[in-house]
Design an enzyme around this catalytic site. Structure first.
Site, PDB file in Angstrom:
ATOM      1  N   GLY A   1      12.052  -5.817  -7.099  1.00  0.00           N
ATOM      2  CA  GLY A   1      12.156  -5.012  -5.882  1.00  0.00           C
ATOM      3  C   GLY A   1      11.941  -5.842  -4.644  1.00  0.00           C
ATOM      4  O   GLY A   1      12.223  -7.056  -4.632  1.00  0.00           O
TER       5      GLY A   1
ATOM      6  N   LYS B   1      -4.581  -7.221  -1.404  1.00  0.00           N
ATOM      7  CA  LYS B   1      -5.994  -7.515  -1.117  1.00  0.00           C
ATOM      8  C   LYS B   1      -6.654  -8.248  -2.290  1.00  0.00           C
ATOM      9  O   LYS B   1      -7.350  -9.240  -2.102  1.00  0.00           O
ATOM     10  CB  LYS B   1      -6.712  -6.189  -0.840  1.00  0.00           C
ATOM     11  CG  LYS B   1      -8.215  -6.231  -0.900  1.00  0.00           C
ATOM     12  CD  LYS B   1      -8.811  -4.891  -0.506  1.00  0.00           C
ATOM     13  CE  LYS B   1      -8.868  -3.879  -1.622  1.00  0.00           C
ATOM     14  NZ  LYS B   1      -9.894  -4.086  -2.631  1.00  0.00           N
TER      15      LYS B   1
ATOM     16  N   ASP C   1     -19.458  11.777   1.913  1.00  0.00           N
ATOM     17  CA  ASP C   1     -18.650  10.897   2.758  1.00  0.00           C
ATOM     18  C   ASP C   1     -19.246  10.937   4.155  1.00  0.00           C
ATOM     19  O   ASP C   1     -19.783  11.961   4.576  1.00  0.00           O
ATOM     20  CB  ASP C   1     -17.187  11.351   2.781  1.00  0.00           C
ATOM     21  CG  ASP C   1     -16.264  10.242   3.278  1.00  0.00           C
ATOM     22  OD1 ASP C   1     -15.609   9.603   2.422  1.00  0.00           O
ATOM     23  OD2 ASP C   1     -16.217  10.000   4.504  1.00  0.00           O
TER      24      ASP C   1
ATOM     25  N   CYS D   1      -4.228  -2.435  -2.872  1.00  0.00           N
ATOM     26  CA  CYS D   1      -4.929  -3.154  -3.941  1.00  0.00           C
ATOM     27  C   CYS D   1      -4.364  -4.538  -4.235  1.00  0.00           C
ATOM     28  O   CYS D   1      -5.072  -5.530  -4.113  1.00  0.00           O
ATOM     29  CB  CYS D   1      -4.923  -2.305  -5.206  1.00  0.00           C
ATOM     30  SG  CYS D   1      -5.598  -0.680  -4.924  1.00  0.00           S
TER      31      CYS D   1
ATOM     32  N   LEU E   1      -6.952   2.958 -11.627  1.00  0.00           N
ATOM     33  CA  LEU E   1      -6.072   4.080 -11.272  1.00  0.00           C
ATOM     34  C   LEU E   1      -4.915   3.598 -10.416  1.00  0.00           C
ATOM     35  O   LEU E   1      -5.103   2.789  -9.516  1.00  0.00           O
ATOM     36  CB  LEU E   1      -6.858   5.116 -10.456  1.00  0.00           C
ATOM     37  CG  LEU E   1      -8.198   5.569 -11.014  1.00  0.00           C
ATOM     38  CD1 LEU E   1      -8.892   6.495 -10.018  1.00  0.00           C
ATOM     39  CD2 LEU E   1      -7.986   6.264 -12.347  1.00  0.00           C
TER      40      LEU E   1
HETATM   41  C1  UGA Z   1      -2.756  -0.917  -8.712  1.00  0.00           C
HETATM   42  C2  UGA Z   1      -2.986  -1.081 -10.217  1.00  0.00           C
HETATM   43  O1  UGA Z   1      -1.783  -0.780 -10.928  1.00  0.00           O
HETATM   44  C3  UGA Z   1      -4.119  -0.161 -10.701  1.00  0.00           C
HETATM   45  O2  UGA Z   1      -4.381  -0.409 -12.082  1.00  0.00           O
HETATM   46  C4  UGA Z   1      -5.378  -0.462  -9.877  1.00  0.00           C
HETATM   47  O3  UGA Z   1      -6.438   0.419 -10.232  1.00  0.00           O
HETATM   48  C5  UGA Z   1      -5.080  -0.264  -8.412  1.00  0.00           C
HETATM   49  O4  UGA Z   1      -4.004  -1.134  -8.021  1.00  0.00           O
HETATM   50  C6  UGA Z   1      -6.349  -0.592  -7.655  1.00  0.00           C
HETATM   51  O5  UGA Z   1      -6.797  -1.736  -7.737  1.00  0.00           O
HETATM   52  O6  UGA Z   1      -6.960   0.324  -7.095  1.00  0.00           O
HETATM   53  P1  UGA Z   1      -1.477   0.885  -7.159  1.00  0.00           P
HETATM   54  O7  UGA Z   1      -1.667  -0.113  -6.070  1.00  0.00           O
HETATM   55  O8  UGA Z   1      -1.842   2.306  -6.917  1.00  0.00           O
HETATM   56  O9  UGA Z   1      -2.315   0.428  -8.482  1.00  0.00           O
HETATM   57  O10 UGA Z   1       0.064   0.916  -7.561  1.00  0.00           O
HETATM   58  P2  UGA Z   1       1.002   0.172  -8.611  1.00  0.00           P
HETATM   59  O11 UGA Z   1       1.752   1.192  -9.354  1.00  0.00           O
HETATM   60  O12 UGA Z   1       0.302  -0.853  -9.401  1.00  0.00           O
HETATM   61  O13 UGA Z   1       2.054  -0.548  -7.633  1.00  0.00           O
HETATM   62  C7  UGA Z   1       1.635  -1.573  -6.733  1.00  0.00           C
HETATM   63  C8  UGA Z   1       2.839  -2.163  -6.044  1.00  0.00           C
HETATM   64  O14 UGA Z   1       3.616  -2.912  -6.953  1.00  0.00           O
HETATM   65  C9  UGA Z   1       3.790  -1.127  -5.434  1.00  0.00           C
HETATM   66  O15 UGA Z   1       4.232  -1.578  -4.177  1.00  0.00           O
HETATM   67  C10 UGA Z   1       4.937  -1.075  -6.413  1.00  0.00           C
HETATM   68  O16 UGA Z   1       6.151  -0.697  -5.807  1.00  0.00           O
HETATM   69  C11 UGA Z   1       4.974  -2.511  -6.891  1.00  0.00           C
HETATM   70  N1  UGA Z   1       5.559  -2.680  -8.234  1.00  0.00           N
HETATM   71  C12 UGA Z   1       4.952  -2.154  -9.329  1.00  0.00           C
HETATM   72  C13 UGA Z   1       6.726  -3.420  -8.379  1.00  0.00           C
HETATM   73  O17 UGA Z   1       7.301  -3.931  -7.391  1.00  0.00           O
HETATM   74  N2  UGA Z   1       7.239  -3.603  -9.631  1.00  0.00           N
HETATM   75  C14 UGA Z   1       6.652  -3.088 -10.743  1.00  0.00           C
HETATM   76  O18 UGA Z   1       7.189  -3.291 -11.852  1.00  0.00           O
HETATM   77  C15 UGA Z   1       5.486  -2.333 -10.582  1.00  0.00           C
END
Ligand code: UGA
Length: 442
Positions: free
Chosen positions: A266, A276, A52, A273, A164
């Site tokens: 929600g 973006k 890094d 992620c 992930l």
């Molecule tokens: C997301 C994807 O789920 C991963 O597969 C991907 O690798 C990652 O982006 C990435 O591109 O690096 P992440 O952003 O860590 O992962 O979190 P998520 O669990 O997907 O949640 C994202 C957002 O959606 C959160 O704000 C969460 O509260 C919201 N969410 C998720 C909802 O409002 N409802 C849901 O049913 C699920």
């Protein structure tokens, strides 16, 4: 004689220890993706040479400190300490490893395109090499791999997008739904080596070309975001017609074609992620002359969803001028300290715009967000944030909020009003305790 254990019953670690040859791995960029990849590949038995550019981050990792909050990561790094070598220099990484995982971030630019400057500087460091391959984990626009390969013909190039989720990243790495490996013919030997790394995980592998691998990543995130915006719109209609969105989501999710995941309504998706990547895919389509209408709506619904909370507070409190509002949770989701594109930041800004005084509490993330909260008061406990408040908004579904002493909270609050932005709290218990409760889509 006892029968030998079936391969699938062996733990990942023991399967790894049975493999004979373990490829040394280079990791470039030690953010969430890089650190998790480094720790997990080390746990599979590989020597990791990780670089890094930030000396303070490298120093803290060498001291055994973990710079991010991800459940289980500190323990996994500690367990594999002797296989993890951290450096600020690229030379020792190139000396020791041929597969170089590029895990630097690709933040959005003002135009909505991804900023590839960090990826380009990694590629610049490697371009003279014939025996190295860049394994792209950073999320890049479709066409990036082709463009890099065209400019640096000697370098191998493999697209290996990550899926992930923050908060469950270790389990997602070790038990993936699929592994995607994209390469063109000249890099196929490198792609085969990348596939072998994941062999112990026994996951389905999608071997494809680079552009398709890049698109799988963007399309997956865009589809998941679309599911969330869809269920959020259903929730808003449920509020109008007297249906319960949680029941609706349960009933829909049991249909195998729909599935139960990412149907939690929600106050909008956030994080580094989805916002973006959805914008980047829309932009990518636009740059190629195609107007991706569906994603335009997905983004707009998400922005409006964040702001509906304000209306729910106003419904009960009238004008918010001078009102004390507590935000419970700052992180974009629980079990992370990541506040990038967190709904809490938009809410704090909007509420202050309406004249409210905002206080926030988060078990791990509030300090990181201090400068982004526009003057909101950061409290060191949920009860402190609720003390004297006219209303509370549950923003992030941290377990400790469900376990909070809500009877004590009611005693301390000026007005017993809770807007549950995640349908996370026990609404019956809160009603019995004398709260006015507003969920989403109920
Ligand atoms: C997301 C994807 O789920 C991963 O597969 C991907 O690798 C990652 O982006 C990435 O591109 O690096 P992440 O952003 O860590 O992962 O979190 P998520 O669990 O997907 O949640 C994202 C957002 O959606 C959160 O704000 C969460 O509260 C919201 N969410 C998720 C909802 O409002 N409802 C849901 O049913 C699920």
């Amino acid at each position: 004689m006892p029968s030998p254990p079936e391969p699938e019953r062996l733990s990942v670690a023991s399967r790894a220890s049975n493999s004979n040859r373990r490829e040394p791995i280079g990791i470039i960029g030690l953010g969430y993706v890089g650190l998790v990849t480094a720790a997990c590949l080390a746990d599979l038995g590989h020597e990791i040479h990780a670089r890094d550019v930030l000396p303070e981050k490298v120093d803290s990792l060498r001291r055994g400190e973990t710079p991010i909050h991800e459940p289980g990561l500190t323990e996994l790094l500690a367990r594999n300490r002797e296989r993890l070598h951290f450096t600020t220099e690229i030379a020792p990484v190139l000396e020791q490893a041929q597969l170089l995982f590029c895990c630097v971030d690709t933040p959005p630019t003002y135009s909505g395109d991804a900023d590839l400057s960090r990826v380009e500087s990694v590629v610049d460091d490697l371009r003279e090499s014939r025996e190295h391959a860049i394994v792209m984990k950073s999320t890049v626009p479709v066409g990036t791999g082709r463009s890099i390969a065209r400019r640096h013909e000697s370098l191998g190039y493999v697209s290996n997008p990550e899926f992930l989720r923050e908060g469950t990243a270790l389990a997602d790495f070790m038990t993936p739904d699929r592994v995607v490996v994209g390469a063109e013919a000249h890099s196929q030997p490198f792609a085969d080596r990348v596939e072998r790394l994941y062999g112990p995980l026994a996951a389905p592998v999608v071997s494809t070309d680079v552009a398709s691998a890049e698109m799988i990543k963007l399309a997956s995130n865009a589809f998941l975001a679309t599911k969330i915006s869809f269920i959020n719109e259903i929730a808003n209609v449920c509020e109008e017609v007297g249906a319960d969105v949680d029941e609706v989501a349960r009933g829909m999710g049991l249909d195998g074609r729909i599935g139960p995941h990412f149907l939690r309504p929600g106050i909008g998706y956030g994080g580094s992620c989805f916002p973006k990547d959805v914008t980047a895919l829309k932009q990518l389509a636009g740059n190629s002359g195609y107007h991706f209408q569906l994603l335009t709506a997905v983004i707009e619904v998400n922005e409006l969803q964040k702001r509906r909370t304000i209306g729910k507070l106003q419904k009960h409190l009238g004008s918010l001028v001078g009102k004390e509002i507590a935000l419970l949770g700052v992180a974009f989701k629980p079990d992370t300290d990541d506040v990038r594109e967190a709904t809490s930041l938009v809410l704090a800004g909007r509420l202050q715009g309406e004249g409210a005084h905002v206080r926030v509490y988060d078990p791990v993330a509030a300090d990181r967000a201090r400068d982004l909260l526009g003057g909101a008061r950061v409290c060191d406990s949920a009860l402190a944030a609720l003390d004297g408040a006219d209303g509370a908004v549950l923003v992030t579904e941290w377990q400790e909020f469900r376990e909070l002493d809500w009877v004590e909270a009611k005693r301390r609050m000026a007005t017993a009003l809770v807007v549950d932005g995640r349908n996370f709290l026990d609404s019956e218990m809160l009603a019995a305790a004398g709260f006015t409760y507003e969920g989403v889509g109920r």
